[in-house]
Write a protein that holds these residues in place. Structure first.
Motif, mmCIF file in Angstrom:
data_model
loop_
_atom_site.group_PDB
_atom_site.id
_atom_site.type_symbol
_atom_site.label_atom_id
_atom_site.label_comp_id
_atom_site.label_asym_id
_atom_site.label_seq_id
_atom_site.Cartn_x
_atom_site.Cartn_y
_atom_site.Cartn_z
ATOM 1 N N ILE A 100 0.444 -2.130 -9.257
ATOM 2 C CA ILE A 100 0.454 -1.197 -8.127
ATOM 3 C C ILE A 100 0.421 0.242 -8.618
ATOM 4 O O ILE A 100 -0.355 1.060 -8.133
ATOM 5 C CB ILE A 100 1.685 -1.455 -7.227
ATOM 6 C CG1 ILE A 100 1.485 -2.765 -6.462
ATOM 7 C CG2 ILE A 100 1.929 -0.295 -6.281
ATOM 8 C CD1 ILE A 100 2.734 -3.287 -5.804
ATOM 9 N N ARG B 53 -3.000 1.004 -10.324
ATOM 10 C CA ARG B 53 -4.139 1.093 -9.409
ATOM 11 C C ARG B 53 -3.990 2.175 -8.347
ATOM 12 O O ARG B 53 -4.977 2.724 -7.879
ATOM 13 C CB ARG B 53 -4.356 -0.249 -8.700
ATOM 14 C CG ARG B 53 -4.889 -1.324 -9.597
ATOM 15 C CD ARG B 53 -5.025 -2.622 -8.792
ATOM 16 N NE ARG B 53 -5.387 -3.723 -9.629
ATOM 17 C CZ ARG B 53 -6.638 -4.159 -9.764
ATOM 18 N NH1 ARG B 53 -7.608 -3.566 -9.131
ATOM 19 N NH2 ARG B 53 -6.889 -5.177 -10.545
ATOM 20 N N GLN B 54 -2.767 2.459 -7.927
ATOM 21 C CA GLN B 54 -2.583 3.384 -6.813
ATOM 22 C C GLN B 54 -2.059 4.757 -7.233
ATOM 23 O O GLN B 54 -2.524 5.769 -6.722
ATOM 24 C CB GLN B 54 -1.644 2.772 -5.768
ATOM 25 C CG GLN B 54 -2.231 1.532 -5.110
ATOM 26 C CD GLN B 54 -1.335 0.976 -4.016
ATOM 27 O OE1 GLN B 54 -0.786 1.713 -3.215
ATOM 28 N NE2 GLN B 54 -1.176 -0.344 -3.991
ATOM 29 N N VAL C 290 -4.559 8.571 -8.715
ATOM 30 C CA VAL C 290 -4.381 9.696 -7.803
ATOM 31 C C VAL C 290 -3.836 10.902 -8.568
ATOM 32 O O VAL C 290 -4.294 12.027 -8.402
ATOM 33 C CB VAL C 290 -3.447 9.293 -6.638
ATOM 34 C CG1 VAL C 290 -3.006 10.484 -5.829
ATOM 35 C CG2 VAL C 290 -4.140 8.282 -5.746
ATOM 36 N N ASP D 196 0.881 -1.164 0.000
ATOM 37 C CA ASP D 196 0.000 0.000 0.000
ATOM 38 C C ASP D 196 0.922 1.218 0.000
ATOM 39 O O ASP D 196 1.667 1.439 0.954
ATOM 40 C CB ASP D 196 -0.901 0.006 1.233
ATOM 41 C CG ASP D 196 -1.801 1.226 1.307
ATOM 42 O OD1 ASP D 196 -1.744 2.098 0.400
ATOM 43 O OD2 ASP D 196 -2.566 1.329 2.276
ATOM 44 N N LEU D 197 0.906 1.981 -1.064
ATOM 45 C CA LEU D 197 1.793 3.136 -1.168
ATOM 46 C C LEU D 197 1.398 4.261 -0.221
ATOM 47 O O LEU D 197 2.143 5.202 -0.048
ATOM 48 C CB LEU D 197 1.815 3.652 -2.608
ATOM 49 C CG LEU D 197 2.407 2.679 -3.627
ATOM 50 C CD1 LEU D 197 2.279 3.249 -5.035
ATOM 51 C CD2 LEU D 197 3.844 2.354 -3.299
ATOM 52 N N GLN D 198 0.223 4.157 0.367
ATOM 53 C CA GLN D 198 -0.247 5.139 1.353
ATOM 54 C C GLN D 198 -0.203 6.562 0.801
ATOM 55 O O GLN D 198 0.219 7.498 1.473
ATOM 56 C CB GLN D 198 0.564 5.025 2.647
ATOM 57 C CG GLN D 198 0.494 3.654 3.248
ATOM 58 C CD GLN D 198 1.550 3.410 4.315
ATOM 59 O OE1 GLN D 198 2.406 4.229 4.567
ATOM 60 N NE2 GLN D 198 1.481 2.254 4.938
#
Length: 194
Positions: free
Chosen positions: A126, A129-130, A134, A71-73
Motif C-alpha cells: 500500500i 503503490r500509494q 505521490v 485506498d488512502l485517498q
C-alpha cells in the motif's frame, strides 16, 4: 415476482451478507489481529454460519485481503509547494485515521502487520503503490527521492503506531492541529534531504 426480480433480490441479499461479513471481519481483525481471528468468530459476529464466510471468501487469507482493501485517498500533490507538503500529509493521515470509525482498515492492517507477514507485505505494498509515488512526484528529481519517500512513510506509520495503537497518552492528548504543527517539521526535515 418475476425471475429478474428474484435474481435482483438474491443479489442484494448476497451483497448484504458479504458486507456484514466484511464489517465483522474488520472489527475482529482490529481487536484481535490476524493470528487470533478465526472464521468461526467472524461468522458468529456476522450472525451467520461459518460455511457462508468460506463460500464468499474461500479462506481466512482471502477474507483478510478483502476486509483490508485500502485506498488512502491521497490528494494530488502536484503543484503543492514543497514547504506545504509535510503539513498536508500529516493533516491527511490524521484525518484518515480519525475519520469514519467503521473504516479503520488501515489501523487493523497496521496492528496485524506487527505479527503477520502477509499483513506486513500488504502494508508495504500500500505504501509502495500509494504513498511513495505521490511523494516522489511532489519532489524535485534526486537520486535519494525513493529513500526519502520511504522514510516519510515510516514516520507516518510511527505516528499511527504511537497515537492510535499504543495510545501513548502524550501523543493521544494532542489535537489534530497540534499533531500537525509538531510533527510536520519532522517530515519536512526528511523531505528537504541533506
Amino acid at each position: 415476482m418475476t425471475e429478474n426480480e428474484t435474481g435482483e433480490r438474491a443479489r442484494r441479499t448476497a451483497e448484504a451478507t458479504k458486507a456484514g461479513i466484511l464489517a465483522a471481519a474488520r472489527a475482529r481483525f482490529g481487536r484481535q489481529g490476524y493470528e487470533r481471528t478465526t472464521i468461526r468468530a467472524v461468522a458468529a459476529d456476522a450472525g451467520i454460519d461459518a460455511s457462508m464466510v468460506m463460500r464468499y471468501f474461500g479462506s481466512k487469507e482471502q477474507l483478510f485481503e478483502a476486509a483490508l482493501t485500502i485506498d488512502l485517498q491521497l490528494p494530488d500533490l502536484g503543484g503543492i509547494p514543497q514547504q506545504e507538503l509535510p503539513a498536508l500529509l500529516v493533516r491527511h493521515f490524521v484525518a484518515r485515521w480519525e475519520g469514519d470509525p467503521t473504516d479503520d482498515a488501515l489501523l487493523v492492517l497496521l496492528r496485524s502487520a506487527v505479527t503477520n507477514e502477509q499483513a506486513a507485505a500488504r502494508m508495504r505494498d500500500i505504501f509502495a503503490r500509494q504513498v511513495a509515488p505521490v511523494i516522489a512526484a511532489a519532489l524535485p528529481p534526486a537520486p535519494d527521492v525513493p529513500q526519502r519517500a520511504a522514510l516519510m512513510s515510516a514516520q507516518l506509520l510511527g505516528l499511527a503506531l504511537a497515537r492510535y495503537l499504543l495510545r501513548l497518552p502524550p501523543a493521544l492528548a494532542l489535537t489534530p492541529a497540534e499533531v500537525e504543527r509538531l510533527y510536520a517539521p519532522a517530515l519536512a526535515a526528511v523531505l528537504a534531504g541533506p
